[in-house]
Scaffold this active site. Structure first.
Site, PDB file in Angstrom:
ATOM      1  N   CYS A 220       0.190  -8.510  -1.610  1.00 55.49           N
ATOM      2  CA  CYS A 220       0.288 -10.605  -1.114  1.00 55.49           C
ATOM      3  C   CYS A 220      -0.925 -11.012  -0.597  1.00 55.49           C
ATOM      4  O   CYS A 220      -1.616 -10.928   0.272  1.00 55.49           O
ATOM      5  CB  CYS A 220       1.498 -10.355  -0.291  1.00 55.49           C
ATOM      6  N   ALA A 241      -6.046  -6.169  -4.110  1.00 57.79           N
ATOM      7  CA  ALA A 241      -6.004  -6.515  -2.247  1.00 57.79           C
ATOM      8  C   ALA A 241      -5.471  -7.996  -2.371  1.00 57.79           C
ATOM      9  O   ALA A 241      -5.528  -8.383  -3.525  1.00 57.79           O
ATOM     10  CB  ALA A 241      -7.254  -5.705  -1.187  1.00 57.79           C
ATOM     11  N   HIS A 242      -5.708  -8.775  -1.401  1.00 57.30           N
ATOM     12  CA  HIS A 242      -4.963  -9.610  -0.829  1.00 57.30           C
ATOM     13  C   HIS A 242      -5.966 -10.974  -1.380  1.00 57.30           C
ATOM     14  O   HIS A 242      -6.894 -10.579  -1.412  1.00 57.30           O
ATOM     15  CB  HIS A 242      -4.841  -9.691   0.516  1.00 57.30           C
ATOM     16  N   ASN A 243      -4.959 -11.689  -1.883  1.00 56.39           N
ATOM     17  CA  ASN A 243      -5.951 -12.918  -2.543  1.00 56.39           C
ATOM     18  C   ASN A 243      -7.109 -12.569  -3.425  1.00 56.39           C
ATOM     19  O   ASN A 243      -7.647 -14.200  -3.743  1.00 56.39           O
ATOM     20  CB  ASN A 243      -6.998 -13.922  -1.019  1.00 56.39           C
TER      21      ASN A 243
END
Length: 340
Positions: A220, A241-243
């Protein structure tokens, strides 16, 4: 399930050469087919199998010209590979549509809603305030957290974990063991050498037609969303990974890793085991070769990047050709040193 060759040709917008009344009840490779099966011929190195195959029908190109006699029935289409793929997709949908109902035990919170003709397998869990569309298949031991939104015609295979607030579009599939929405790798270094956890408050968003392989993880966002675009196809054991943002129709092969806050363009190809650092941009139509490491942004669309650290494939191949000759060049250098 059984269909006539004529019915299949109609589905594929093709024409029949031979007996169109023959019955088809399975799909096979051209070299392994049995009576009652259908195969396809796209790569001409397999043409030799056409003349002795036991398949009842073979899908071929409109332009294909047989070199010898054959006993099977041909279905001529514009693109045999695409035609056979369409047949596989149609068959898969029919098989999936047969599964419906509720197996016990399972948990479904009273505040959540689910559409018609869905399947919920044993030991599945659906949390609070979820919205799930029609024709969704939730296999055993799938976990769906609170406030998850899922569109129509999605399939979640055994052991999938979907964290809270994840948003999933229509016609998506997530294979066994994959995890959507776990915390991103966010830790702030402290003066004493320890690390402090940074709360990960965002979510994961999948647009329509996304396919995710087994044991893949998509974290997330710290804030906002980790975004997977329409039609993206992700292989097994991939880490996103995130973003991160993946553009439409990008494909990612097994064991690739994409670090946080990186933006990948549309129609890109990321081959197996490639690694991409965080906070960079990859232009549309970029191909990244297997085992390549990308350390900076790729700004020009349509490039092929290869090597570690990855750079333009022509430059890499030129450098590699020199690298292979290093022992010979070293011997020549020593001879010159002796002469000098």
């Amino acid at each position: 399930m059984e269909f006539t060759i004529d019915e299949i040709a109609l589905l594929l917008d093709g024409s029949v050469e031979g007996d169109g009344s023959g019955k088809i009840n399975r799909l096979d490779k051209i070299q392994e087919g049995k009576a009652g099966s259908i195969g396809f011929l796209s790569n001409l190195k397999y043409e030799k199998h056409l003349y002795d195959t036991d398949c009842s029908a073979i899908i071929v190109a409109d332009s294909f010209k047989p070199q010898k006699q054959y006993k099977t029935t041909l279905i001529r289409v514009k693109d045999p590979y695409s035609g056979f793929t369409k047949l596989l997709e149609t068959y898969a949908k029919m098989v999936k549509s047969e599964i419906s109902g509720i197996e016990e035990p399972n948990y479904f919170h009273e505040s959540s809603k689910i559409g018609a003709n869905c399947f919920r397998g044993a030991f599945s869990y659906v949390g609070k305030n979820c919205s799930i569309g029609k024709n969704v298949k939730i296999y055993p031991q799938v976990y769906i957290g609170d406030e998850v939104t899922i569109g129509d015609n999605c399939t979640f295979y055994p052991g999938v974990k979907i964290y809270s607030r994840t948003v999933i579009g229509n016609d998506c599939e997530v294979h066994a063991g994959s995890i959507l929405g776990a915390d991103g790798f966010g830790f702030a270094p402290q003066p004493d050498g320890t690390y402090k956890n940074i709360p990960q408050l965002g979510n994961v968003v999948l647009e329509d037609g996304v396919s995710i392989g087994a044991n893949t993880t998509i974290d997330c966002a710290t804030m906002g969303s980790t975004h997977i675009g329409k039609g993206v196809k992700i292989d097994n054991q991939v880490q996103i990974a995130h973003n991160v943002s993946l553009g439409e129709n990008t494909v990612v092969a097994s064991q690739a890793g994409i670090s946080g806050s990186t933006t990948i363009g549309k129609n890109c190809v990321l081959a197996g085991k490639c690694g991409i650092v965080g906070h960079i941009q990859i232009a549309d139509n970029t191909t990244v070769g297997a085992n390549s490491g990308i350390m900076k942004s790729v700004t020009e669309p349509g490039k092929t990047i290869f090597g570690y650290i990855g750079f333009d494939i022509k430059g890499f191949l030129k450098s590699y050709s020199i690298f292979r000759k290093l022992p010979l060049l070293q011997d020549k250098l020593r001879e010159l040193e002796k002469k000098l």
